[in-house]
Design a protein around this motif. Sequence first.
Motif, PDB file in Angstrom:
ATOM      1  N   GLY A  38       0.800  -1.208   0.000  1.00  0.00           N
ATOM      2  CA  GLY A  38       0.000   0.000   0.000  1.00  0.00           C
ATOM      3  C   GLY A  38       0.838   1.265   0.000  1.00  0.00           C
ATOM      4  N   GLU A  39       0.154   2.358  -0.188  1.00  0.00           N
ATOM      5  CA  GLU A  39       0.783   3.677  -0.196  1.00  0.00           C
ATOM      6  C   GLU A  39       0.508   4.344   1.147  1.00  0.00           C
ATOM      7  OE1 GLU A  39       2.663   5.047  -2.603  1.00  0.00           O
ATOM      8  OE2 GLU A  39       2.486   3.187  -3.756  1.00  0.00           O
ATOM      9  N   ASP A  40       1.572   4.842   1.771  1.00  0.00           N
ATOM     10  CA  ASP A  40       1.395   5.476   3.071  1.00  0.00           C
ATOM     11  C   ASP A  40       1.183   6.979   2.965  1.00  0.00           C
ATOM     12  OD1 ASP A  40       3.976   6.081   2.308  1.00  0.00           O
ATOM     13  OD2 ASP A  40       4.794   5.936   4.325  1.00  0.00           O
ATOM     14  N   SER A  41       1.144   7.535   1.749  1.00  0.00           N
ATOM     15  CA  SER A  41       0.867   8.956   1.581  1.00  0.00           C
ATOM     16  C   SER A  41       0.222   9.186   0.223  1.00  0.00           C
ATOM     17  CB  SER A  41       2.153   9.779   1.707  1.00  0.00           C
ATOM     18  OG  SER A  41       3.050   9.448   0.669  1.00  0.00           O
ATOM     19  N   GLY A  42      -0.404  10.350   0.085  1.00  0.00           N
ATOM     20  CA  GLY A  42      -1.041  10.675  -1.179  1.00  0.00           C
ATOM     21  C   GLY A  42      -1.745  12.008  -1.120  1.00  0.00           C
ATOM     22  N   GLN A  43      -2.490  12.300  -2.175  1.00  0.00           N
ATOM     23  CA  GLN A  43      -3.219  13.555  -2.255  1.00  0.00           C
ATOM     24  C   GLN A  43      -4.538  13.318  -2.964  1.00  0.00           C
ATOM     25  OE1 GLN A  43      -0.991  16.908  -3.710  1.00  0.00           O
ATOM     26  NE2 GLN A  43      -2.824  17.959  -4.426  1.00  0.00           N
ATOM     27  N   THR A  44      -5.574  13.985  -2.492  1.00  0.00           N
ATOM     28  CA  THR A  44      -6.889  13.893  -3.123  1.00  0.00           C
ATOM     29  C   THR A  44      -6.961  14.858  -4.300  1.00  0.00           C
ATOM     30  OG1 THR A  44      -7.918  15.646  -1.810  1.00  0.00           O
ATOM     31  CG2 THR A  44      -7.917  13.424  -0.866  1.00  0.00           C
ATOM     32  N   GLN A  45      -8.015  14.754  -5.069  1.00  0.00           N
ATOM     33  CA  GLN A  45      -8.274  15.716  -6.125  1.00  0.00           C
ATOM     34  C   GLN A  45      -8.895  16.968  -5.505  1.00  0.00           C
ATOM     35  OE1 GLN A  45     -10.271  13.149  -5.511  1.00  0.00           O
ATOM     36  NE2 GLN A  45     -12.340  13.928  -5.539  1.00  0.00           N
ATOM     37  N   VAL A  46      -8.956  18.042  -6.274  1.00  0.00           N
ATOM     38  CA  VAL A  46      -9.637  19.264  -5.839  1.00  0.00           C
ATOM     39  C   VAL A  46     -11.105  19.120  -6.198  1.00  0.00           C
ATOM     40  CG1 VAL A  46      -9.834  21.762  -6.118  1.00  0.00           C
ATOM     41  CG2 VAL A  46      -7.584  20.686  -6.156  1.00  0.00           C
ATOM     42  N   ASP A  47     -11.972  19.263  -5.211  1.00  0.00           N
ATOM     43  CA  ASP A  47     -13.408  19.190  -5.460  1.00  0.00           C
ATOM     44  C   ASP A  47     -13.951  20.609  -5.579  1.00  0.00           C
ATOM     45  OD1 ASP A  47     -16.042  18.149  -5.712  1.00  0.00           O
ATOM     46  OD2 ASP A  47     -16.383  18.560  -3.585  1.00  0.00           O
ATOM     47  N   VAL A  48     -14.734  20.838  -6.614  1.00  0.00           N
ATOM     48  CA  VAL A  48     -15.371  22.136  -6.803  1.00  0.00           C
ATOM     49  C   VAL A  48     -16.880  21.904  -6.749  1.00  0.00           C
ATOM     50  CG1 VAL A  48     -15.588  24.153  -8.298  1.00  0.00           C
ATOM     51  CG2 VAL A  48     -13.449  22.857  -8.262  1.00  0.00           C
ATOM     52  N   PRO A  49     -17.457  21.999  -5.545  1.00  0.00           N
ATOM     53  CA  PRO A  49     -18.897  21.751  -5.414  1.00  0.00           C
ATOM     54  C   PRO A  49     -19.719  22.901  -5.979  1.00  0.00           C
ATOM     55  CG  PRO A  49     -17.946  22.337  -3.296  1.00  0.00           C
ATOM     56  CD  PRO A  49     -16.820  22.277  -4.277  1.00  0.00           C
ATOM     57  N   GLY A  50     -21.028  22.681  -6.076  1.00  0.00           N
ATOM     58  CA  GLY A  50     -21.937  23.717  -6.557  1.00  0.00           C
ATOM     59  C   GLY A  50     -21.976  24.914  -5.627  1.00  0.00           C
ATOM     60  N   GLU A  51     -22.647  25.972  -6.071  1.00  0.00           N
ATOM     61  CA  GLU A  51     -22.677  27.218  -5.305  1.00  0.00           C
ATOM     62  C   GLU A  51     -23.267  27.060  -3.915  1.00  0.00           C
ATOM     63  OE1 GLU A  51     -24.332  30.511  -7.388  1.00  0.00           O
ATOM     64  OE2 GLU A  51     -23.345  29.950  -9.259  1.00  0.00           O
ATOM     65  N   ASP A  52     -24.312  26.268  -3.765  1.00  0.00           N
ATOM     66  CA  ASP A  52     -24.986  26.129  -2.477  1.00  0.00           C
ATOM     67  C   ASP A  52     -24.414  25.004  -1.620  1.00  0.00           C
ATOM     68  OD1 ASP A  52     -26.641  28.200  -3.194  1.00  0.00           O
ATOM     69  OD2 ASP A  52     -28.176  26.870  -4.030  1.00  0.00           O
ATOM     70  N   ASP A  53     -23.532  24.203  -2.181  1.00  0.00           N
ATOM     71  CA  ASP A  53     -22.993  23.047  -1.460  1.00  0.00           C
ATOM     72  C   ASP A  53     -21.711  23.424  -0.748  1.00  0.00           C
ATOM     73  OD1 ASP A  53     -22.618  20.529  -0.510  1.00  0.00           O
ATOM     74  OD2 ASP A  53     -22.152  19.609  -2.434  1.00  0.00           O
ATOM     75  N   ARG A  54     -21.680  23.285   0.580  1.00  0.00           N
ATOM     76  CA  ARG A  54     -20.503  23.621   1.368  1.00  0.00           C
ATOM     77  C   ARG A  54     -19.725  22.370   1.774  1.00  0.00           C
ATOM     78  NH1 ARG A  54     -18.852  28.588   0.977  1.00  0.00           N
ATOM     79  NH2 ARG A  54     -17.833  28.387   2.967  1.00  0.00           N
ATOM     80  N   TYR A  55     -20.144  21.204   1.319  1.00  0.00           N
ATOM     81  CA  TYR A  55     -19.476  19.954   1.650  1.00  0.00           C
ATOM     82  C   TYR A  55     -18.576  19.538   0.496  1.00  0.00           C
ATOM     83  CZ  TYR A  55     -18.735  15.237   3.400  1.00  0.00           C
ATOM     84  OH  TYR A  55     -18.150  14.081   3.872  1.00  0.00           O
ATOM     85  N   THR A  56     -17.305  19.318   0.792  1.00  0.00           N
ATOM     86  CA  THR A  56     -16.353  18.868  -0.208  1.00  0.00           C
ATOM     87  C   THR A  56     -16.360  17.347  -0.252  1.00  0.00           C
ATOM     88  OG1 THR A  56     -14.966  20.802   0.167  1.00  0.00           O
ATOM     89  CG2 THR A  56     -13.918  18.897  -0.839  1.00  0.00           C
ATOM     90  N   VAL A  57     -16.442  16.760  -1.426  1.00  0.00           N
ATOM     91  CA  VAL A  57     -16.460  15.311  -1.586  1.00  0.00           C
ATOM     92  C   VAL A  57     -15.164  14.873  -2.263  1.00  0.00           C
ATOM     93  CG1 VAL A  57     -17.635  13.351  -2.649  1.00  0.00           C
ATOM     94  CG2 VAL A  57     -18.963  15.280  -1.785  1.00  0.00           C
ATOM     95  N   TRP A  58     -14.446  13.957  -1.605  1.00  0.00           N
ATOM     96  CA  TRP A  58     -13.219  13.413  -2.182  1.00  0.00           C
ATOM     97  C   TRP A  58     -13.359  11.933  -2.532  1.00  0.00           C
ATOM     98  CZ3 TRP A  58     -10.699  16.121   2.406  1.00  0.00           C
ATOM     99  CH2 TRP A  58     -10.363  17.430   2.079  1.00  0.00           C
ATOM    100  N   SER A  59     -13.913  11.142  -1.628  1.00  0.00           N
ATOM    101  CA  SER A  59     -14.040   9.688  -1.822  1.00  0.00           C
ATOM    102  C   SER A  59     -12.714   9.076  -2.275  1.00  0.00           C
ATOM    103  CB  SER A  59     -15.148   9.356  -2.817  1.00  0.00           C
ATOM    104  OG  SER A  59     -16.396   9.714  -2.292  1.00  0.00           O
ATOM    105  N   HIS A  60     -11.644   9.433  -1.576  1.00  0.00           N
ATOM    106  CA  HIS A  60     -10.304   8.965  -1.928  1.00  0.00           C
ATOM    107  C   HIS A  60      -9.958   7.714  -1.117  1.00  0.00           C
ATOM    108  CE1 HIS A  60      -6.334   9.667  -3.700  1.00  0.00           C
ATOM    109  NE2 HIS A  60      -5.879   9.102  -2.589  1.00  0.00           N
ATOM    110  N   PRO A  61      -9.546   6.630  -1.769  1.00  0.00           N
ATOM    111  CA  PRO A  61      -9.258   5.395  -1.038  1.00  0.00           C
ATOM    112  C   PRO A  61      -7.914   5.445  -0.303  1.00  0.00           C
ATOM    113  CG  PRO A  61      -8.793   5.098  -3.357  1.00  0.00           C
ATOM    114  CD  PRO A  61      -9.378   6.471  -3.220  1.00  0.00           C
ATOM    115  N   VAL A  62      -7.864   4.750   0.833  1.00  0.00           N
ATOM    116  CA  VAL A  62      -6.603   4.514   1.547  1.00  0.00           C
ATOM    117  C   VAL A  62      -6.512   3.020   1.819  1.00  0.00           C
ATOM    118  CG1 VAL A  62      -6.363   6.791   2.598  1.00  0.00           C
ATOM    119  CG2 VAL A  62      -7.646   5.046   3.790  1.00  0.00           C
TER     120      VAL A  62
END
Length: 176
Positions: A38-62
């Motif tokens: 496995g990988e012990d480090s990494g980086q998620t993508q940049v999420d750009v949610p809609g105007e009214d959405d304040r929750y960032t979604v990454w769904s990045h596996p570890v």
Amino acid sequence: MAEVFCIGTILGASGFPKPELCAKFAFVAGDGWDIIEGEDSGQTQVDVPGEDDRYTVWSHPVDVHYTTKTIAGWPKLIFQVYHQDMFGRNELYGYGFVHVPTTPGTHHLDVVTWRPAGSFTDQVWAYFLGATPQLKSLDLIHNPSDRFRLQTVAMGKIHLQLSVIVKGFEKHGVQL
């Protein structure tokens, strides 16, 4: 040797001032802990949610698999959260860490984040130019030795789901 499997997902983030976020992450373990797979480090993508959405979604596996001869230095998961502005510049939004749970099973964890406040001049730079103060050593994120001297600002939370599987600890008299 005893083994620890950490499998999960960095779900996303909430409570940050602006939503265009990405996160760098790394597992940190003490001496005597070795990564088998496995990988012990990494980086998620940049999420750009809609105007009214304040929750960032990454769904990045570890997914990481450790072997160890000791329980000292149990793994931790550290984070650095960055905001990406419209010019593609990354501004530090926070640091945080969480201990990998010692009990087997699936765990839903919230990682509270913070960033250094800096001086008044640093805060003016941050407001106008997005140049927030950063730590010189990332060890301060998870090592409490000198962290009490920092003046910090509370930021948002990172949400993750982590499943922990342990194997072979009972052979060494450790019950988890």
